[in-house]
Design a protein around this motif. Sequence first.
Motif, short mmCIF file in Angstrom:
data_model
loop_
_atom_site.label_atom_id
_atom_site.label_comp_id
_atom_site.label_asym_id
_atom_site.label_seq_id
_atom_site.Cartn_x
_atom_site.Cartn_y
_atom_site.Cartn_z
N PRO A 211 46.30 36.82 38.95
CA PRO A 211 46.94 37.40 40.15
C PRO A 211 46.86 38.91 40.22
N GLY A 214 43.50 39.34 41.73
CA GLY A 214 43.14 38.54 42.89
C GLY A 214 41.86 37.76 42.65
N THR A 216 39.80 34.31 40.66
CA THR A 216 39.86 32.98 40.05
C THR A 216 38.62 32.81 39.20
N LYS A 257 33.43 35.95 48.95
CA LYS A 257 34.62 36.36 49.70
C LYS A 257 34.64 35.74 51.10
N ASP A 303 48.20 39.68 45.91
CA ASP A 303 47.55 39.91 44.62
C ASP A 303 48.08 41.18 43.97
N LEU A 318 39.10 37.87 50.84
CA LEU A 318 39.60 37.33 49.59
C LEU A 318 38.53 36.48 48.92
N HIS A 323 45.13 32.88 45.15
CA HIS A 323 45.63 34.22 45.51
C HIS A 323 47.14 34.17 45.64
#
Length: 532
Positions: A211, A214, A216, A257, A303, A318, A323
Amino acid sequence: MIRRAISVPIFMVLMFILLVAVIVPAYLFMSSTQIYSNQGSQQATGYLEGQTQEVNQVFRGNPNVYYNSSKSPYLQVLFTSIPYPLNVTQIYYYNGTTWSPVLKGSLVVAGNTFIPLPSKAFNKPIIMVSGEGNVYFLNPNTSINTVNVQGPAGKLPVYIASFVENGSKFIPVSVQVIFPTTGSSSITPQVYYVTPGTYPLTDKNQTVFLPQYGLTGTFQNWSIVGGTLSATNQLSTSVTVFSATVITAIYKAQTTKYEVQIVPKNIPLAPNVTILKRHSLLSLSLSNLSLSSLNKTIPVKIDNKTYLLNSSGIKLNLTYGYHLIQFPSYYNISFNYTSETLLKKILGKFFMYAGEINCYEFNGLSSPNSNVSIKGTDIVFVNGSGKVYGIYTQSSVYYAMLVNNSFSFPSGVSCISCRPSVIGDIAGQLIQVNNSFVIGPTTNNGVERLYFKNGTTIYFTKVYLYGPFSGQFQILDQNNPESFSQLLSNPCYIKVDYPLGTYSFNPPYSFNMNYPYYITDVQQWEYGGYEL
């Protein structure tokens, strides 16, 4: 008789020879075996003592081992006192796929030393293995002060770590792994001590959420130093341990993104004007109420970065994955309060700046798009472009009460010269409310602003006499000039102005806060005197 006597000495001689030839050597052999066993135990003890001594020296900063991960990375070894030689058998850096060795042979460090590392090691973690069997894991620009791998005699250390690869940056992360048995799990980084052999290893996290970035990460592969893996690209694998071992779970950050719009919903941010029509029994007419929002934005953490969102929200690019979107649990919106009734059409509109505050409670996130999934109170999973709403509901209403004072002289009395001023809004006059607290302005020509929850009963219990008020006062009383050094007031009444009209009262008196109120404490200077 003579033969029998001769056989006894012969038997004794034979027994002596047997004792010397067999029993004594056997005794000596058994004794030497115990000595050799003690020597082996002492050697093992000495080995562990060497490991421990090295760890103690390193953790005390002698030497201080620092990993400088610059464009030209190097390992810096600095001694603070008498050098304790450090035998470095190998240094590994992560090349993006596996751990690559740096040294061609062992290196004994007995003084301040800089060990150059390949430029490819820039911003990547490294592993240093010592001749004592200690294994040290260093993240970029850190010293050896947290991780040491050593274990009890007969067991080998296995250190399991994990990080996310984001371009050229490697971010340490904690994941849940199962090792060395199927029934035990722990969070990385973790050290285990096992005997040589083959063990199952499972990573329970296919993806991991960071987090603070932001990002993964998706599981990519395992990497190992000091052992072997049956498979490197599967979450579950087997590890064969035959020496000190370091295993790392490598995750790949998702960088694709998508445009996501984040919008606050059901919370009136400016410019927003709400028109309400209310039926007033007191004025026997309809009243028009206008509430104009004064808050243009609401702070939202996305984030771990704070954004100020207006009524249209914000559009952000993102990355694929999880998020964090954190709306405030409660948020207050202030409104300008404007009301007009039949009476007020004659007397004028009632207006109060920030006369009403509404508190809104956050109820959660929602999305009309399948590309954005809601995974928790403040977590979403982005798989494409979409929209996210932060849903609010009104939880409570507060109305303002503005309190001021109004001082004047009785009819026929005026001020020729008064220092300080004694006419108008003079601070310090107080009204007791609910037998528990007092209200009133604290500065001249100032207004005290208070807010009470809708429906709160306000009980005016008493008004305090103001005075004596000290100064230099020249008063004209019925055309007779007089001078005083102190004045004392007398309460007249309390004036109330609210959306339905204007009235006055004397305490005790009560009403409910269902509207904004202007409260004026009207006083007259009744007495003049001199300080003794």
